[in-house]
Each structure stands twice: as structure tokens, then as C-alpha cells.
Design a protein around this motif. Structure first.
Motif, PDB file in Angstrom:
ATOM      1  N   THR B   2       0.820  -1.211   0.000  1.00  0.00           N
ATOM      2  CA  THR B   2       0.000   0.000   0.000  1.00  0.00           C
ATOM      3  C   THR B   2       0.859   1.269   0.000  1.00  0.00           C
ATOM      4  N   THR B   3       2.203   1.103   0.076  1.00  0.00           N
ATOM      5  CA  THR B   3       3.061   2.283  -0.048  1.00  0.00           C
ATOM      6  C   THR B   3       3.160   2.712  -1.505  1.00  0.00           C
ATOM      7  N   LEU B   4       2.821   1.796  -2.430  1.00  0.00           N
ATOM      8  CA  LEU B   4       2.787   2.173  -3.852  1.00  0.00           C
ATOM      9  C   LEU B   4       1.614   3.133  -4.083  1.00  0.00           C
ATOM     10  N   SER B   5       1.716   3.924  -5.145  1.00  0.00           N
ATOM     11  CA  SER B   5       0.616   4.850  -5.435  1.00  0.00           C
ATOM     12  C   SER B   5      -0.603   4.060  -5.915  1.00  0.00           C
ATOM     13  N   MET B   6      -1.752   4.715  -5.861  1.00  0.00           N
ATOM     14  CA  MET B   6      -2.990   4.071  -6.333  1.00  0.00           C
ATOM     15  C   MET B   6      -2.836   3.622  -7.787  1.00  0.00           C
ATOM     16  N   ALA B   7      -2.192   4.463  -8.609  1.00  0.00           N
ATOM     17  CA  ALA B   7      -2.037   4.122 -10.033  1.00  0.00           C
ATOM     18  C   ALA B   7      -1.167   2.876 -10.190  1.00  0.00           C
ATOM     19  N   ASP B   8      -0.109   2.763  -9.388  1.00  0.00           N
ATOM     20  CA  ASP B   8       0.770   1.594  -9.482  1.00  0.00           C
ATOM     21  C   ASP B   8       0.053   0.329  -8.994  1.00  0.00           C
ATOM     22  N   ARG B   9      -0.702   0.480  -7.890  1.00  0.00           N
ATOM     23  CA  ARG B   9      -1.445  -0.688  -7.388  1.00  0.00           C
ATOM     24  C   ARG B   9      -2.499  -1.113  -8.408  1.00  0.00           C
ATOM     25  N   MET B  10      -3.093  -0.124  -9.075  1.00  0.00           N
ATOM     26  CA  MET B  10      -4.104  -0.437 -10.082  1.00  0.00           C
ATOM     27  C   MET B  10      -3.465  -1.203 -11.254  1.00  0.00           C
ATOM     28  N   ARG B  11      -2.307  -0.711 -11.701  1.00  0.00           N
ATOM     29  CA  ARG B  11      -1.613  -1.389 -12.812  1.00  0.00           C
ATOM     30  C   ARG B  11      -1.288  -2.826 -12.433  1.00  0.00           C
ATOM     31  N   ARG B  12      -0.878  -3.019 -11.180  1.00  0.00           N
ATOM     32  CA  ARG B  12      -0.470  -4.340 -10.726  1.00  0.00           C
ATOM     33  C   ARG B  12      -1.645  -5.316 -10.644  1.00  0.00           C
ATOM     34  N   ALA B  13      -2.817  -4.779 -10.281  1.00  0.00           N
ATOM     35  CA  ALA B  13      -3.964  -5.662 -10.013  1.00  0.00           C
ATOM     36  C   ALA B  13      -4.995  -5.696 -11.134  1.00  0.00           C
ATOM     37  N   GLN B  14      -4.802  -4.870 -12.165  1.00  0.00           N
ATOM     38  CA  GLN B  14      -5.879  -4.725 -13.150  1.00  0.00           C
ATOM     39  C   GLN B  14      -6.158  -6.018 -13.912  1.00  0.00           C
ATOM     40  N   PHE B  15      -5.140  -6.895 -14.000  1.00  0.00           N
ATOM     41  CA  PHE B  15      -5.382  -8.157 -14.703  1.00  0.00           C
ATOM     42  C   PHE B  15      -6.482  -8.950 -13.989  1.00  0.00           C
TER      43      PHE B  15
END
Lengths: 217, 174
Positions: B2-15
Motif C-alpha cells: 500500500t506504499t505504492l501509489s494508487m495508479a501503481d497498485r491499479m496497474r499491478r492488479a488490473q489483470f
């Protein structure tokens, strides 16, 4: 919102911050402090953002009666933009350049002079322009503590969450893929979810055929 | 994480969003559109008219298929069998007799939502309160389905069985 219309596009948020005993006074004060103000063209701005009244986005005089409709809290995020159409700017710059040349009895302006003229003309036109107003309605349902903003624009949603935190003291969790994962899974599940690798839904027979074709080529 | 930005977490989980929509499509076809929620209640999910399919790199590989019933389309199955997944879908959801229509994408963003018809209310605030209730119901049901999918996805044994059934449908099974 758009919620008052038949078909709606919106972004839902969970309000995470706890409401204090004087939360209505705090929200009203925050709306007043964060209300939309005039665009300051003199300092080079062509845009402004802020809160406005839900039922009339041109109104920024917040009162209890205009905001609190138990169980709903209603307001708008308003964005005003001044725009000078490029073709209009070009024509006015051409006229101003001609005036400067005539006044100074010169044949042409240097690039820097021309850019300066263009900037002055743009600022003059912006002062005379009417802003294009976008109003995104915010409906905060205090029963579920969900707030819905009637836009799916990423940029507007980012501006809204920053402004809600700064002026209203609201921590908002967007209920998107990440927000749902992080609010519904426990820490161990969440860690596992973030370390999953994508699955393939390609049938084995197709995958084999593709693999053979790739080998042949 | 959760230290990653929302955009990075979104990219990581969007699959996971693409896999969820693809699973939802296939299971809708296989289960007569009926899904059971964690509290035992049933919801019907119909895919309608337009479906956007995306490859591993959606910026380069994306196609929209317009058919009356995407769950009965050879074109959709072919795209899925070539490795594409559902990135955006137009869905009709029926829950407790109430009908919702919306477009949902792999970030779970909701667009063009049509809420259930309600009796004509005179007070516009009453209409807003009713819509807030309907919006909450729609969000809760969709998020419940998504979390059920993710929990299944995290269980290797359950996911192996599920994946076999989904790929069998993609390959032309029923």
C-alpha cells in the motif's frame, strides 16, 4: 447529479474518516473555504476549481439549508476554464502585430517580440472570455457513508479527493478494483492477491497449436 | 504494497479485473446467468450488446465486438481462445426483482448506469435518496461477486477446477 438524470456515470467512495460531534459545522466551513473563486488571469491562470451549491452551481453562498438534506449532504465540484479558440487568437495576434509594426515603422518582429505580443493578446482575450463551467455533483449518503461524484474523469477525481481532504477533512477510499480489494480482503489475502500472476484462459489444444506454429516459423 | 501509489497498485492488479469479467461472462453462459452471493441470495448477470476484449497490452491489442448476446458468440470465443480477456462489458443485473444496466470495466468503474425504475416521486430529494440506495445495492452486489472471484482465485485447488471449466467453454464446450 447526473444522479438526478436517467443514466449516470459516477465514481463511488467510502468515507473513511469518523465524523465528530460538530461535523456539519466543519463541512459547511470547509465548503465555504474551498468554494470556487474567480480565475486570476493576472497571474497567468486560465482555470479554477472549487465547491459550489448542488442545486445551483453558479451559487457559492453555502448555508445549512442548501447543503444538508438528511440523510444526504449535497454539493458540487465546479471547474471553470477560460479558453481562447486558436483561430480567434491567431486573428487577434495578426492584427496586434500589424499595429506594432505600423507604430514602430518596422518590417517584422523578432521571435521573442512576437511571443510577447501573443501572450499579451491571449491574456486580454482571457479577461474578456466567459468561463466554460463543469459541475460534478457530489452526493454523500451519511447512512452508508458513501459519497458519489458524478464523473469518471481521473483528473477531476484526483482534484476532488485532495480538496475533500484539505477542506472537508474527509478521507475518501475510491471503490474501484484496488479500493475493493483493500477494504474487503484481510492483510494476508491482500498480499497474496498482489503477488498473483495472470492466468491463461486459452484452451490447451489451442496453446499447443500456437506453440507448434511458433516453433515452425 | 500500500506504499505504492494508487495508479501503481491499479496497474499491478488490473489483470484481476479482466479475469473477473471474463470469468463472469463464461459463468453467465454456463450457469443460466445465475450467481449466488456470499449471503446465499441470487443475482442474474446478463452480458449485452457490446464487449471489449483486450490482450496483455490493451493499448495495442483491443477490439470491441458488438453482438446481441456475447455469451453466444463464436467471435467472442475465438478472441478469448487467442488469449484476449474482457476489458469492458455492458451488463444487465437483476437482483431481488430490481434491474440495473451499466457498463463496467476492468477497474470496476461504473459508467452509463441505469437504475431500477421507481414509482414517480414528487420530491426530488426522495428520488436522490432512492438512487443512493440503488447505487449502494449495485456496488455491493458487484463487489461481492468480485471478492468471491478473488477468494476463489487465491485458492489453488478451487481455481484449478474453475480454470479447467472456463477454458473448456472457451474451447467450444458448453
Amino acid at each position: 447529479m447526473a444522479l438526478t438524470q436517467g443514466i449516470v456515470s459516477y465514481t463511488p467512495y467510502q468515507v473513511e474518516s469518523a465524523a465528530g460531534p460538530d461535523w456539519k459545522a466543519a463541512v459547511l466551513d470547509g465548503l465555504v473555504r474551498g468554494r470556487v473563486s474567480a480565475i486570476d488571469v493576472a497571474v497567468g491562470r486560465d482555470r479554477t476549481t472549487g465547491f459550489a451549491v448542488f442545486s445551483d452551481p453558479l451559487d457559492t453562498e453555502f448555508t445549512v439549508e442548501k447543503v444538508f438534506f438528511d440523510p444526504l449532504v449535497l454539493f458540487c465540484l465546479r471547474v471553470d476554464r477560460l479558453v481562447v479558440p486558436p483561430s480567434t487568437l491567431r486573428l487577434h495576434v495578426r492584427r496586434r502585430v500589424a499595429e506594432v509594426l505600423a507604430a514602430t515603422r518596422r518590417q517584422r518582429l523578432s521571435r521573442e517580440e512576437r511571443e510577447e505580443v501573443e501572450e499579451q493578446v491571449r491574456a486580454d482575450l482571457l479577461r474578456r472570455a466567459l468561463p466554460a463551467i463543469t459541475a460534478c455533483e457530489a452526493v454523500w449518503d451519511t447512512r452508508s457513508n458513501r459519497l458519489r461524484l458524478s464523473t469518471t474523469s481521473q483528473a477531476l477525481n484526483e482534484e476532488f479527493t485532495v480538496r475533500a481532504r484539505e477542506f472537508l477533512g474527509l478521507e475518501l477510499r475510491p471503490l474501484n478494483l484496488v479500493g475493493v480489494l483493500e477494504s474487503r480482503l484481510d492483510a494476508e489475502e491482500l498480499d497474496q492477491a498482489y503477488h498473483l500472476l495472470p492466468s491463461s484462459f486459452v484452451p490447451a489444444v489451442v496453446a499447443d497449436r500456437v506453440s507448434r506454429l511458433e516453433d515452425e516459423t | 504494497m500500500t506504499t505504492l501509489s494508487m495508479a501503481d497498485r491499479m496497474r499491478r492488479a488490473q489483470f484481476l479485473g479482466r479475469e473477473f469479467l471474463t470469468w463472469l461472462l463464461v459463468r453467465s453462459a454456463q450457469n443460466d446467468q445465475v450467481f449466488r452471493l456470499s449471503d446465499g441470495r441470487e443475482v442474474e448477470v446478463f452480458f449485452e450488446r457490446a464487449l471489449t476484449l483486450e490482450g496483455e497490452n490493451p493499448a495495442r491489442e483491443m477490439s470491441t465486438i458488438r453482438v446481441e448476446d456475447p455469451t453466444d458468440s463464436e467471435e467472442v470465443r475465438l478472441a478469448l481462445s487467442l488469449g484476449k480477456k474482457v476489458g469492458r462489458a455492458r451488463v444487465k443485473m437483476v437482483f431481488q426483482g430490481r434491474e440495473y444496466e451499466f457498463v463496467v470495466d476492468s477497474t470496476l468503474a461504473l459508467k452509463s448506469v441505469r437504475f431500477p425504475e421507481t414509482p414517480l416521486a414528487v420530491d426530488p430529494l426522495e428520488v436522490l435518496a432512492d438512487k443512493a440506495d440503488a447505487a449502494r445495492e449495485l456496488e455491493d452486489v458487484l463487489h461481492d461477486l468480485f471478492i468471491a472471484f478473488v477468494r476463489m482465485r487465491l485458492d489453488p485447488e478451487r481455481w484449478t477446477v474453475e480454470l479447467d471449466e472456463v477454458t473448456a467453454w472457451v474451447g467450444g464446450g458448453s
